[in-house]
Design a protein around this motif. Sequence first.
Motif, mmCIF file in Angstrom:
data_model
loop_
_atom_site.group_PDB
_atom_site.id
_atom_site.type_symbol
_atom_site.label_atom_id
_atom_site.label_comp_id
_atom_site.label_asym_id
_atom_site.label_seq_id
_atom_site.Cartn_x
_atom_site.Cartn_y
_atom_site.Cartn_z
ATOM 1 N N ALA A 312 82.397 -60.242 9.109
ATOM 2 C CA ALA A 312 83.137 -59.349 10.003
ATOM 3 C C ALA A 312 82.670 -59.518 11.451
ATOM 4 O O ALA A 312 83.255 -58.944 12.364
ATOM 5 C CB ALA A 312 82.957 -57.898 9.560
ATOM 6 N N ASN A 389 77.904 -50.211 10.449
ATOM 7 C CA ASN A 389 78.130 -50.697 9.088
ATOM 8 C C ASN A 389 79.339 -50.043 8.433
ATOM 9 O O ASN A 389 80.026 -50.672 7.625
ATOM 10 C CB ASN A 389 76.882 -50.467 8.236
ATOM 11 C CG ASN A 389 75.777 -51.439 8.590
ATOM 12 O OD1 ASN A 389 76.028 -52.468 9.204
ATOM 13 N ND2 ASN A 389 74.557 -51.113 8.219
ATOM 14 N N VAL A 390 79.590 -48.786 8.756
ATOM 15 C CA VAL A 390 80.787 -48.128 8.224
ATOM 16 C C VAL A 390 82.036 -48.816 8.789
ATOM 17 O O VAL A 390 82.995 -49.094 8.067
ATOM 18 C CB VAL A 390 80.791 -46.626 8.567
ATOM 19 C CG1 VAL A 390 82.121 -45.986 8.185
ATOM 20 C CG2 VAL A 390 79.652 -45.926 7.840
ATOM 21 N N ALA A 392 82.122 -51.884 9.772
ATOM 22 C CA ALA A 392 82.147 -53.223 9.152
ATOM 23 C C ALA A 392 82.799 -53.164 7.769
ATOM 24 O O ALA A 392 83.634 -54.007 7.430
ATOM 25 C CB ALA A 392 80.731 -53.789 9.052
ATOM 26 N N ALA A 393 82.415 -52.156 6.984
ATOM 27 C CA ALA A 393 83.019 -52.016 5.652
ATOM 28 C C ALA A 393 84.519 -51.776 5.784
ATOM 29 O O ALA A 393 85.321 -52.330 5.033
ATOM 30 C CB ALA A 393 82.353 -50.864 4.896
ATOM 31 N N SER A 396 86.418 -54.985 7.025
ATOM 32 C CA SER A 396 86.418 -56.017 5.987
ATOM 33 C C SER A 396 87.484 -55.725 4.950
ATOM 34 O O SER A 396 88.017 -56.629 4.319
ATOM 35 C CB SER A 396 85.069 -56.063 5.268
ATOM 36 O OG SER A 396 84.049 -56.284 6.182
ATOM 37 N N ARG A 397 87.767 -54.455 4.763
ATOM 38 C CA ARG A 397 88.675 -54.048 3.723
ATOM 39 C C ARG A 397 90.020 -53.612 4.312
ATOM 40 O O ARG A 397 90.836 -53.010 3.627
ATOM 41 C CB ARG A 397 88.005 -52.902 2.968
ATOM 42 C CG ARG A 397 88.650 -52.475 1.715
ATOM 43 C CD ARG A 397 88.705 -53.556 0.651
ATOM 44 N NE ARG A 397 89.268 -52.989 -0.552
ATOM 45 C CZ ARG A 397 89.525 -53.645 -1.642
ATOM 46 N NH1 ARG A 397 89.272 -54.926 -1.706
ATOM 47 N NH2 ARG A 397 90.035 -53.053 -2.681
ATOM 48 N N ASN B 389 76.947 -43.577 3.956
ATOM 49 C CA ASN B 389 78.294 -43.655 4.517
ATOM 50 C C ASN B 389 78.984 -44.985 4.207
ATOM 51 O O ASN B 389 80.198 -45.027 4.037
ATOM 52 C CB ASN B 389 78.249 -43.426 6.027
ATOM 53 C CG ASN B 389 78.005 -41.970 6.363
ATOM 54 O OD1 ASN B 389 78.208 -41.101 5.519
ATOM 55 N ND2 ASN B 389 77.579 -41.706 7.580
ATOM 56 N N VAL B 390 78.200 -46.045 4.151
ATOM 57 C CA VAL B 390 78.787 -47.339 3.769
ATOM 58 C C VAL B 390 79.274 -47.267 2.317
ATOM 59 O O VAL B 390 80.379 -47.723 1.996
ATOM 60 C CB VAL B 390 77.764 -48.483 3.948
ATOM 61 C CG1 VAL B 390 78.310 -49.790 3.378
ATOM 62 C CG2 VAL B 390 77.438 -48.655 5.426
ATOM 63 N N ALA B 393 82.487 -45.199 2.285
ATOM 64 C CA ALA B 393 83.659 -45.973 2.712
ATOM 65 C C ALA B 393 84.101 -46.904 1.588
ATOM 66 O O ALA B 393 85.293 -47.053 1.319
ATOM 67 C CB ALA B 393 83.329 -46.771 3.981
ATOM 68 N N LEU B 407 79.178 -57.432 2.008
ATOM 69 C CA LEU B 407 79.453 -56.712 3.255
ATOM 70 C C LEU B 407 78.579 -57.275 4.371
ATOM 71 O O LEU B 407 77.392 -57.552 4.181
ATOM 72 C CB LEU B 407 79.179 -55.215 3.084
ATOM 73 C CG LEU B 407 80.244 -54.431 2.336
ATOM 74 C CD1 LEU B 407 79.830 -52.959 2.244
ATOM 75 C CD2 LEU B 407 81.614 -54.546 3.012
ATOM 76 N N ASP B 408 79.193 -57.422 5.516
ATOM 77 C CA ASP B 408 78.507 -57.998 6.678
ATOM 78 C C ASP B 408 77.838 -56.853 7.447
ATOM 79 O O ASP B 408 78.402 -56.321 8.393
ATOM 80 C CB ASP B 408 79.544 -58.729 7.542
ATOM 81 C CG ASP B 408 78.899 -59.508 8.680
ATOM 82 O OD1 ASP B 408 77.662 -59.654 8.692
ATOM 83 O OD2 ASP B 408 79.655 -59.963 9.555
ATOM 84 N N LEU B 409 76.642 -56.481 7.003
ATOM 85 C CA LEU B 409 75.946 -55.330 7.579
ATOM 86 C C LEU B 409 75.046 -55.749 8.730
ATOM 87 O O LEU B 409 74.542 -56.866 8.766
ATOM 88 C CB LEU B 409 75.132 -54.627 6.489
ATOM 89 C CG LEU B 409 75.937 -54.149 5.274
ATOM 90 C CD1 LEU B 409 75.025 -53.452 4.272
ATOM 91 C CD2 LEU B 409 77.078 -53.217 5.697
#
Lengths: 433, 433
Positions: A312, A389-390, A392-393, A396-397, B389-390, B393, B407-409
Motif C-alpha cells: 500500500a 495502519n488502519v 493501510a488496511a 488495501s481492501r 483497530n487494524v 477494520a 497487510l502493509d503496516l
Amino acid sequence: MTLVVIGGVAAGLSAAARARRIDASLEILVLEKGAQISWAACGLPYYVDGRVRSLEELVVYTPERFERERRIRVRAGAEAVAISHARREVVLAGGERVRYDRLVIATGARPKLEGIAGLPQPNAFTLHTLEDARRLREFLASRRPRRAVVVGAGYIGLEIVEALRTQGLSVTLLDAGGTIAGREDNFLVRAVSQHLERFRVSYVPHQPVRAIEPDRVAGFPCDLVVLATGLKPNVELAQEAGIEIGPTGAIRVNERTETNLTGVYAAGDCAETTHLVTGGPVWQPLGTTANKMGRVAGANAAGRRERFPGIAGTAIVRLCGLAIGFTGLSAARARAAGFDAAAATITAGDRPRYFAGRPTEIELVADRRTGRLLGGAVIGEEGVAGRVNVIAAAVSRALTVEEFQFLDLAYAPPFAPVWDPLLVAAQQLVREL
Amino acid sequence: MTLVVIGGVAAGLSAAARARRIDASLEILVLEKGAQISWAACGLPYYVDGRVRSLEELVVYTPERFERERRIRVRAGAEAVAISHARREVVLAGGERVRYDRLVIATGARPKLEGIAGLPQPNAFTLHTLEDARRLREFLASRRPRRAVVVGAGYIGLEIVEALRTQGLSVTLLDAGGTIAGREDNFLVRAVSQHLERFRVSYVPHQPVRAIEPDRVAGFPCDLVVLATGLKPNVELAQEAGIEIGPTGAIRVNERTETNLTGVYAAGDCAETTHLVTGGPVWQPLGTTANKMGRVAGANAAGRRERFPGIAGTAIVRLCGLAIGFTGLSAARARAAGFDAAAATITAGDRPRYFAGRPTEIELVADRRTGRLLGGAVIGEEGVAGRVNVIAAAVSRALTVEEFQFLDLAYAPPFAPVWDPLLVAAQQLVREL
C-alpha cells in the motif's frame, strides 16, 4: 535439489528460512558479499544517536548461528558476479561456480550518489551499512563536528537529522525537491517544515547538491555531510543474466515473485512489486516489504504456490518527537494515476482534552467517482502508526470513505477521543465528495 | 416540522446536531431529565483518580451554549414519562405534552443492581453519573478509606480499580463470572489476572455478590464498595409506547436506526445494533457507538437516508499501565455463533529489541471453513489501540487471515518491529487453519 539465495539480509534470509521450514531436505546456500548477515539496517540511525550502544545489537544472526539453528549454509564474503541460467550456475568473484536448481535474488539496493562530485571525502558519509554507521559514530566522537549538512529529506535523512540534533550539532537539511519522506502532500510538508524550524534545523528545499567540498556543501558551511539522497536497486547482476527490469528500474517479478526466468525469484529492495491502490508496478525499498516478499519467494522456491499481493506504500518516520506516517496515494499521485481525487485535512486531539490530548493532523484522499479511499497521511505525537495502519488496511481492501467513517475503533480516554481523528477526517471527506 | 430528542448526552446530542446541520429550518428540542447535558461519562474514573481536576472539564456543552451555537432548544430537568405515538406527543413528568413529527429516543442505560440487597449504603457507589463521581471523590477525600471492594470486572470496574490503586487503597475485585471486560479469552483472563496480582489487587472471579453490608461485601472487609456490575438499557418508556424490544433486551431498530414506529428512531445505549461478524443483533453500550448511531438517527430524522452498518465489538481499557483491547469474536463466541473457530496466540515485541521493545500478546481468531478473520485481542503497553483497530477494520471488511498477514503496516524502530506482532500472529494462525 539446491536453492541458492544471493543476499543475506532481510529478503534473502526470509526466503532461506521459509524454504527450510517448508522442505527439510532442500540444500540451501546463502551467498552474502559482505562480512555480516541478518542486520537491522533501520537501526543504524539509532546507533549514530547513541541509543543503540553497539552494532552487535543490530545483528540478529551470525552466519554460524543461522547455519546451526536453521541448517542453512551461509557463505559471507562470497560475491556473486554472474548468473548463467543456462547452466544453472552462479559465478563468484574469483571464478568459483555454484550450481542451483532454484535461485532467489535478493541483492538489495545501494545509495544513489550519481552526479555528486568530490566523493569520497573523509567527512562525507552515507548510512547504508554497519561500516557506514561505525565510521560516522567514530567521526562524531573523535572530531566533535559542530555543523552538519544532511542531503536528502527522505526517511534516512530525517532520522539522521534527529540523530545529529540529539548529539547537539547544528543541522542544515537540503533537498533537491520539495518533498518530505518522498511525499509531496502540502499539509505534511508544511507541518514537517514547521517542526524542523522548531528544532532549529535549517531546511532548504529545492536545493540540488552537485559537489561535496571539504568544508561546505552547496554553499552551506559544514564539518560533516551525510548523503541520504536515496537508493537504487542492485539489478546489474540480474540484468546481465537476461532478467527483465520493470519500469521502476527494479527487477520485474510476477505475483509469485518469479522473474522471467523459470525458477529464478527476486525479492526485497532489488525487486519491484504491485501497488495495491494503482494496480501498477512500484518500487519502495523497505524492510517490511523485503521480509514479506522474501518469505513468499522462499515458499515458491521450495515448491509451494504463494502469492505476494503487493504494498500500500505505507511508511512512518520519527523526527524529533513527531511521527510522520502515510500510506496509499497522496492527492497529487492519485490524480496522476487517473483518479478524481478529493482530499480532506483535519486537526483533532489524539486523546480527549481532559486527558491531555495533543493535536494530530490527518489527510485522507478518496476517489470522487467511486468513493474509494485511496490514501492518507497522519502526523502527530501519539498513535500515528496505529492510525496509519488502519488507513493501510482500508486502502488495501478498497473501503469507501462512507464505510471508513463507521469503523468501530477502540476508545477509552487514555488512548483516543470518542470521535477518533480518523473518523473526523472521514466525515470531512464524505462532505467533499 | 419538529424533531424531539429524548436524552441529552452522546447519542441524543449527536442526533440533534446532525439534524440541525442537514436542515436549518427544523424545530429541534432536546429533553434531558438530568441537570446537565453533553458530558463525558468515560472520563468519570479519571475524575475519581484526580487526573481530571473538576467535573466541568468533563462537560462539553452547557444547555445554553448548545442552544446558542447549534440553535437547538435544550430542556434540562425535563423527564419524558410517556410517548403517545398516535398523537405524536411526549408526556413529561408533571403532565406537559410536547408534540413531535420525528422522535429520537436516546434514553441510555443505567447500572444493573438487581439482586443486590442492602442498597443504598453511604459507602456504596456506582459510577454512572457526574453526581456519582462527585460523591465518590468526596468520600475518598473526607473519609480516607483504606480498603475497597470493586464488584464487576468490566471496563468501569477495571478503570475504578486503577483509580483506587492510584489513590493508594488496597483493592479487592470480585466478579460473578470469570470474564475480564466481558471477554472470556483464556490468554486475556490469565494476562490480566497476573497484572492485577503484580499491582497487588486481589482478584476473585466466580464470586457473586448478593448483599452489601456496611463493612464487608461477600465476606471481604472494606470501607468502600464500588458496584460496576454492568448496565441495562432504559427501554421502559419505549416499550410502553409499543416499541419493539430485540432479543438483547434493548430497542430493536433497522439499519436506519428506525424502530417499528415510523418516524421514531432509537440510538445509543438504549438500542441494539448489528454485529458485523455474526450479522446478528448485539447490545454493547459504548460512547463511540452511541455517537455514530446518533448521527445516523439525526440524519434520517432530518429526511436523509443513511445507514448505520453495525459494530465489530471493539473496546479498550487501561489497567495500571496495561492496555487491554479486543474486537470481533473470541474463539468461544465464534464457536457459539456457528463458526469453526481456530485461534493463535503469540507474544512478540512491540518494538525492536534494540529499541526497548516490550512484550505484547495477541490472539487472533479465524474461521477454518472460509479463512475469514473473526476477531482478536491485544494486550500490551504501547500500540494496543492501533493494533486492535487494524483487526477491527479487517473483521468489519471480512478479510481472510491470508490477506491479513500481508497487510502493509508502518514500520520504523520507534514504533514497531519489522514483523509487526499482528503479522506474526496472522502467520501463526495461517498455520493452524
